[in-house]
Write an enzyme that holds these catalytic residues in place. Structure first.
Site, PDB file in Angstrom:
ATOM      1  CG  ASP A  34      -9.546   8.313  -8.075  1.00  0.00           C
ATOM      2  OD1 ASP A  34      -8.543   7.284  -8.156  1.00  0.00           O
ATOM      3  OD2 ASP A  34      -9.669   9.101  -6.976  1.00  0.00           O
ATOM      4  CB  VAL A  56     -14.560   3.055  -2.978  1.00  0.00           C
ATOM      5  CG1 VAL A  56     -14.034   2.957  -1.620  1.00  0.00           C
ATOM      6  CG2 VAL A  56     -14.834   1.667  -3.517  1.00  0.00           C
ATOM      7  CE1 TYR A 145      -3.154   0.387   3.051  1.00  0.00           C
ATOM      8  CE2 TYR A 145      -1.577  -1.131   3.882  1.00  0.00           C
ATOM      9  CZ  TYR A 145      -2.187  -0.790   2.848  1.00  0.00           C
ATOM     10  OH  TYR A 145      -2.060  -0.917   1.221  1.00  0.00           O
ATOM     11  CB  THR A 180       1.944   5.087  -5.035  1.00  0.00           C
ATOM     12  OG1 THR A 180       1.396   4.889  -3.764  1.00  0.00           O
ATOM     13  CG2 THR A 180       2.133   3.827  -5.770  1.00  0.00           C
TER      14      THR A 180
HETATM   15  N1  LIG Z   1       1.842   1.677  -2.716  1.00  0.00           N
HETATM   16  C1  LIG Z   1       1.940   0.690  -1.912  1.00  0.00           C
HETATM   17  O1  LIG Z   1       3.377   0.419  -1.350  1.00  0.00           O
HETATM   18  C2  LIG Z   1       0.798  -0.371  -1.666  1.00  0.00           C
HETATM   19  C3  LIG Z   1       1.366  -1.526  -0.994  1.00  0.00           C
HETATM   20  C4  LIG Z   1       0.350  -2.661  -0.896  1.00  0.00           C
HETATM   21  C5  LIG Z   1      -0.912  -2.370  -1.390  1.00  0.00           C
HETATM   22  N2  LIG Z   1      -1.254  -1.080  -1.875  1.00  0.00           N
HETATM   23  C6  LIG Z   1      -2.642  -0.803  -2.104  1.00  0.00           C
HETATM   24  O2  LIG Z   1      -2.820  -0.684  -3.658  1.00  0.00           O
HETATM   25  C7  LIG Z   1      -3.984   0.383  -3.722  1.00  0.00           C
HETATM   26  C8  LIG Z   1      -3.628   1.633  -4.632  1.00  0.00           C
HETATM   27  O3  LIG Z   1      -2.642   2.348  -3.841  1.00  0.00           O
HETATM   28  P1  LIG Z   1      -1.674   3.354  -4.324  1.00  0.00           P
HETATM   29  O4  LIG Z   1      -0.196   3.030  -3.813  1.00  0.00           O
HETATM   30  O5  LIG Z   1      -1.689   3.305  -5.881  1.00  0.00           O
HETATM   31  O6  LIG Z   1      -2.097   4.647  -3.743  1.00  0.00           O
HETATM   32  P2  LIG Z   1      -2.666   6.162  -4.348  1.00  0.00           P
HETATM   33  O7  LIG Z   1      -2.665   6.817  -3.379  1.00  0.00           O
HETATM   34  O8  LIG Z   1      -1.620   6.428  -5.340  1.00  0.00           O
HETATM   35  O9  LIG Z   1      -3.990   5.904  -5.344  1.00  0.00           O
HETATM   36  C9  LIG Z   1      -5.070   5.495  -4.431  1.00  0.00           C
HETATM   37  C10 LIG Z   1      -6.369   6.077  -5.322  1.00  0.00           C
HETATM   38  O10 LIG Z   1      -7.551   5.672  -4.931  1.00  0.00           O
HETATM   39  C11 LIG Z   1      -8.271   6.894  -4.784  1.00  0.00           C
HETATM   40  N3  LIG Z   1      -9.316   6.780  -3.473  1.00  0.00           N
HETATM   41  C12 LIG Z   1      -9.059   6.771  -2.098  1.00  0.00           C
HETATM   42  N4  LIG Z   1     -10.117   6.670  -1.609  1.00  0.00           N
HETATM   43  C13 LIG Z   1     -11.094   6.445  -2.241  1.00  0.00           C
HETATM   44  C14 LIG Z   1     -12.507   6.494  -2.096  1.00  0.00           C
HETATM   45  N5  LIG Z   1     -13.007   6.380  -0.903  1.00  0.00           N
HETATM   46  N6  LIG Z   1     -13.326   6.328  -3.249  1.00  0.00           N
HETATM   47  C15 LIG Z   1     -12.711   6.518  -4.465  1.00  0.00           C
HETATM   48  N7  LIG Z   1     -11.533   6.509  -4.652  1.00  0.00           N
HETATM   49  C16 LIG Z   1     -10.505   6.437  -3.768  1.00  0.00           C
HETATM   50  C17 LIG Z   1      -7.557   7.923  -4.738  1.00  0.00           C
HETATM   51  O11 LIG Z   1      -8.036   9.282  -5.125  1.00  0.00           O
HETATM   52  C18 LIG Z   1      -6.332   7.596  -5.536  1.00  0.00           C
HETATM   53  O12 LIG Z   1      -6.492   8.013  -6.840  1.00  0.00           O
HETATM   54  C19 LIG Z   1      -4.627   0.750  -2.239  1.00  0.00           C
HETATM   55  O13 LIG Z   1      -5.415  -0.392  -1.984  1.00  0.00           O
HETATM   56  C20 LIG Z   1      -3.182   0.448  -1.431  1.00  0.00           C
HETATM   57  O14 LIG Z   1      -3.658   0.206  -0.258  1.00  0.00           O
HETATM   58  C21 LIG Z   1      -0.498  -0.021  -2.115  1.00  0.00           C
END
Ligand SMILES: NC(=O)c1ccc[n+]([C@@H]2O[C@H](COP(=O)([O-])OP(=O)(O)OC[C@H]3O[C@@H](n4cnc5c(N)ncnc54)[C@H](O)[C@@H]3O)[C@@H](O)[C@H]2O)c1
Length: 255
Positions: A34, A56, A145, A180
């Site tokens: 991360d 990333v 997005y 989240t």
């Molecule tokens: N939560 C939702 O409703 C939802 C729905 C659909 C898709 N998603 C996708 O699921 C995935 C996880 O989302 P989440 O809700 O757990 O979010 P979150 O914010 O809880 O976790 C995301 C993690 O990614 C890390 N991160 C962000 N940018 C980064 C980078 N450039 N390099 C390395 N690490 C990085 C952050 O530090 C964090 O720990 C994401 O791709 C999000 O788009 C989430």
């Protein structure tokens, strides 16, 4: 049997952290990667797992992560990319910088993960990308997005096509609304989550554990014939419509 080795990128929070816990509980060696190094280290210490920093959007950083894990463990079976951000805004108001940042993390990041993970995977290995319900269902003020996640869904298919002959599987999971840190802001808009749930046949938001269970299955040998799939995991929300966040905010302003 060789110990399975997984890397969860974005593993220090939300869906990624639940995936870390799930794969760890399944007996795998899990590396939490991360850009939030402190968070990654904290959860790694809690689980007796390993933490490594990664940005990333930075090719050298992604490449270094994969090389380090590969050398340290002698191979990698699964790479899950959960890194994601969202910068909402109507297209006519959205700063180009916010568009670029979203596409950079969500889409270019996924490309870099595929590019560098694929050559390092053991035979039968797989990559799991987290797309979104918004890869196929548009949302007002979510243009960057939605476009980035639609890109992830197509990237998954091209990667599956190119890597299938090498025995590497690539799949995506597309969650609906999951509370989240990423969705904390949306959850503060009165009525928004309720609107999502009202448009979800199973009548609830998802949990990070719902998504982690699907990731664990897709990455496992039990899904050995699955590649190029984008799995809708949203309580059925893809059958209906996405809430209009701007309408909810306008209603709030009107009191
Ligand atoms: N939560 C939702 O409703 C939802 C729905 C659909 C898709 N998603 C996708 O699921 C995935 C996880 O989302 P989440 O809700 O757990 O979010 P979150 O914010 O809880 O976790 C995301 C993690 O990614 C890390 N991160 C962000 N940018 C980064 C980078 N450039 N390099 C390395 N690490 C990085 C952050 O530090 C964090 O720990 C994401 O791709 C999000 O788009 C989430």
């Amino acid at each position: 049997m060789t110990q399975r080795v997984s890397i969860v990128i974005g593993g220090a929070s939300g869906i990624g952290l639940a995936t870390v816990r799930r794969l760890h509980a399944d007996g795998e060696t899990v590396v939490i990667a991360d850009r939030n190094e402190e968070g990654a280290r904290k959860y790694a210490a809690e689980l007796g797992a390993e933490a490594l920093p990664v940005e990333v959007t930075d090719e050298a950083s992604v490449s270094a992560l994969i090389t380090t894990v590969s050398e340290r463990h002698g191979g990698i079976d699964t790479v899950v990319d959960c890194a994601g951000i969202s910068r909402p805004g109507a297209l006519t108001d959205l700063a180009a910088e916010d568009w670029r940042a979203t596409v950079d993390v969500c889409l270019t990041g996924a490309f870099l993960v595929v590019k560098h993970a694929a050559p390092a995977l053991r035979p039968g290995g797989s990559i799991v990308l987290i797309a979104s319900l918004n890869a196929t269902q548009p949302g007002v003020a979510m243009g960057a997005y939605c476009a980035a996640k639609a890109g992830v869904a197509m990237l998954t298919e091209v990667a599956a096509l190119e890597l299938g002959p090498r025995g590497i599987r690539v799949n995506a999971i597309s969650p609906g609304f999951v509370p989240t840190p990423l969705t904390e802001g949306a959850a503060l808009v009165p009525g928004l989550v309720e609107d999502f749930v009202a448009n979800t046949p199973l009548g609830r938001a998802g949990s990070p554990e719902d998504i982690a269970a699907a990731v664990a299955f897709v990455a496992s040998p039990a899904a050995g014939w699955m590649t190029g799939s984008n799995i809708a995991l949203d309580g059925g929300a893809h059958t209906q419509r996405y809430p209009d966040v701007l309408q909810h905010i306008a209603a709030l302003a009107e009191g």
